[in-house]
Design a protein around this motif. Structure first.
Motif, PDB file in Angstrom:
ATOM      1  N   LEU A 146       0.849  -1.179   0.000  1.00  0.00           N
ATOM      2  CA  LEU A 146       0.000   0.000   0.000  1.00  0.00           C
ATOM      3  C   LEU A 146       0.893   1.241   0.000  1.00  0.00           C
ATOM      4  CD1 LEU A 146      -2.587  -1.127   2.706  1.00  0.00           C
ATOM      5  CD2 LEU A 146      -2.913  -1.087   0.229  1.00  0.00           C
ATOM      6  N   THR A 148       2.838   4.251   0.984  1.00  0.00           N
ATOM      7  CA  THR A 148       3.142   4.516   2.395  1.00  0.00           C
ATOM      8  C   THR A 148       4.067   5.706   2.568  1.00  0.00           C
ATOM      9  OG1 THR A 148       2.880   2.167   2.965  1.00  0.00           O
ATOM     10  CG2 THR A 148       4.159   3.518   4.488  1.00  0.00           C
ATOM     11  N   SER A 249       3.279   1.702  -6.722  1.00  0.00           N
ATOM     12  CA  SER A 249       3.090   2.054  -5.318  1.00  0.00           C
ATOM     13  C   SER A 249       4.261   2.921  -4.863  1.00  0.00           C
ATOM     14  CB  SER A 249       3.014   0.802  -4.439  1.00  0.00           C
ATOM     15  OG  SER A 249       1.801   0.118  -4.633  1.00  0.00           O
ATOM     16  N   GLY A 275      -5.595  11.055  -1.718  1.00  0.00           N
ATOM     17  CA  GLY A 275      -5.496   9.639  -1.357  1.00  0.00           C
ATOM     18  C   GLY A 275      -4.306   8.947  -1.988  1.00  0.00           C
ATOM     19  N   ARG A 278      -1.903   5.427   1.437  1.00  0.00           N
ATOM     20  CA  ARG A 278      -2.887   4.659   2.188  1.00  0.00           C
ATOM     21  C   ARG A 278      -2.455   4.402   3.635  1.00  0.00           C
ATOM     22  NH1 ARG A 278      -5.671   0.925  -0.815  1.00  0.00           N
ATOM     23  NH2 ARG A 278      -6.596   0.345   1.205  1.00  0.00           N
ATOM     24  N   ARG A 279      -1.161   4.413   3.872  1.00  0.00           N
ATOM     25  CA  ARG A 279      -0.647   4.157   5.208  1.00  0.00           C
ATOM     26  C   ARG A 279       0.425   5.184   5.559  1.00  0.00           C
ATOM     27  NH1 ARG A 279      -4.403   1.267   5.118  1.00  0.00           N
ATOM     28  NH2 ARG A 279      -4.563  -0.964   5.639  1.00  0.00           N
ATOM     29  N   ASP A 296      -3.716   4.248   9.444  1.00  0.00           N
ATOM     30  CA  ASP A 296      -4.498   4.061   8.224  1.00  0.00           C
ATOM     31  C   ASP A 296      -4.931   5.428   7.710  1.00  0.00           C
ATOM     32  OD1 ASP A 296      -6.270   3.392   6.213  1.00  0.00           O
ATOM     33  OD2 ASP A 296      -7.348   1.899   7.385  1.00  0.00           O
ATOM     34  N   PRO A 299      -9.101   4.849   2.301  1.00  0.00           N
ATOM     35  CA  PRO A 299      -9.103   4.123   1.022  1.00  0.00           C
ATOM     36  C   PRO A 299      -8.343   4.858  -0.053  1.00  0.00           C
ATOM     37  CG  PRO A 299     -11.229   5.152   1.429  1.00  0.00           C
ATOM     38  CD  PRO A 299     -10.427   5.358   2.661  1.00  0.00           C
TER      39      PRO A 299
END
Length: 299
Positions: A146, A148, A249, A275, A278-279, A296, A299
């Protein structure tokens, strides 16, 4: 971190110093050697630790000492570091990053080199293999990383965590990672080979601005993950947005103490609103130990 390993890395860095300076630097206790993060040459010799700088008594730095270190790093062939010296640093064998300060030589608005060096620092990188295990499971979903962000104040350990996340993604999970190492701190490439462990499935773009390196890597290397250190410019952010649209990513570090603080900074608030990430991994220090909390970002 293992004290013996830390002291060993310190002794390797001391090998770049003139003999009289090396002897003085090696005279400190092993426990202090292990925690030293930088060796600094100004008018006197200083050691940087998490508690601050301390002066090594009885050592005065002469101009020739600074030149000695440069020759030791480059093997008396400074043209081998011609790409990074104008940026104020060069990389020594073993992954040591040597920062330079002095009278800049300018051509227009660009620095082309230095003369009359006034100080330098030898940064001592220490790998913490396995550090990524503390957070990577929370960053991994449906067989992919995800996007990050890693946050901490300066000196908080962002680069160390980022390096081991890249290594773990590459070696343990077989992910194609493109690593942008603009300042030579992540992979410490020396004569074309990384001196620090960043994984066998990792491609390193060294000494290149992020805004240029990211689109070049997207075109040339088809990365699954693009990793960058210390995002600070609008051009970096725009390149990262394009990378997300291309399906890669992102794994990036920024200066900050909390996600809440990032929302107050226009440069990063836009990324959070879109967005793009995501993390977030927030690094803090408590009772002298670093703590890693995963948040978190939605989404």
């Amino acid at each position: 971190m293992n004290e013996a390993y830390g002291a060993q890395r310190y002794r390797e860095a001391c090998a770049l110093l003139p003999e009289r300076m090396r002897d003085a630097a090696l005279s400190i206790p092993p426990a202090e050697q292990a925690e030293t993060e930088e060796i600094r040459l100004r008018r006197f010799l200083y050691l940087t630790t998490p508690a601050g700088e301390r002066r090594v008594r009885g050592v005065q730095v002469e101009p020739g000492d600074l030149e000695y270190v440069l020759d030791a790093v480059t093997g008396y062939s400074r043209y081998t570091a011609a790409a990074t010296i104008p940026q104020g640093f060069l990389t020594a064998q073993g992954g040591f990053r040597v920062g330079l300060c002095g009278t800049a030589i300018l051509e227009g608005q660009a620095v082309t080199g230095f003369r009359d060096l006034s100080s330098l620092s030898i940064r001592i990188p220490r790998e913490q293999i396995g550090l990524a295990d503390q957070v990577l499971p929370a960053l991994w979903e449906d067989g992919r990383l995800l996007p990050t962000l890693i946050l901490s104040p300066p000196g908080g350990g962002k680069t160390t965590l980022l390096r081991d996340l890249v290594r773990s993604l590459s070696d343990d999970r077989g992910v194609r990672v493109s690593l942008v190492d603009e300042r030579g701190e992540l992979a410490a490439v020396y004569l074309g080979r990384p001196q620090l462990q960043v994984g066998l499935h990792t491609d390193v773009m060294d000494a290149c601005p992020k805004a240029i390196a990211i689109p070049a890597l997207l075109r040339a290397m088809n990365p699954q993950v693009i990793a960058v250190d210390e995002v600070a410019l609008r051009a970096d952010v725009e390149a990262m947005e394009r990378a997300v649209n291309a399906g890669a990513s992102l794994l990036a570090t920024v200066h900050g103490e909390s996600v809440k603080e990032l929302w107050r900074k226009p440069l990063f608030a836009g990324l959070l609103e879109l967005g793009v990430f995501r993390r977030a991994v927030v690094i803090s220090r408590r009772n002298g130990e670093r703590r890693y909390a995963v948040e978190d970002l939605g989404p």
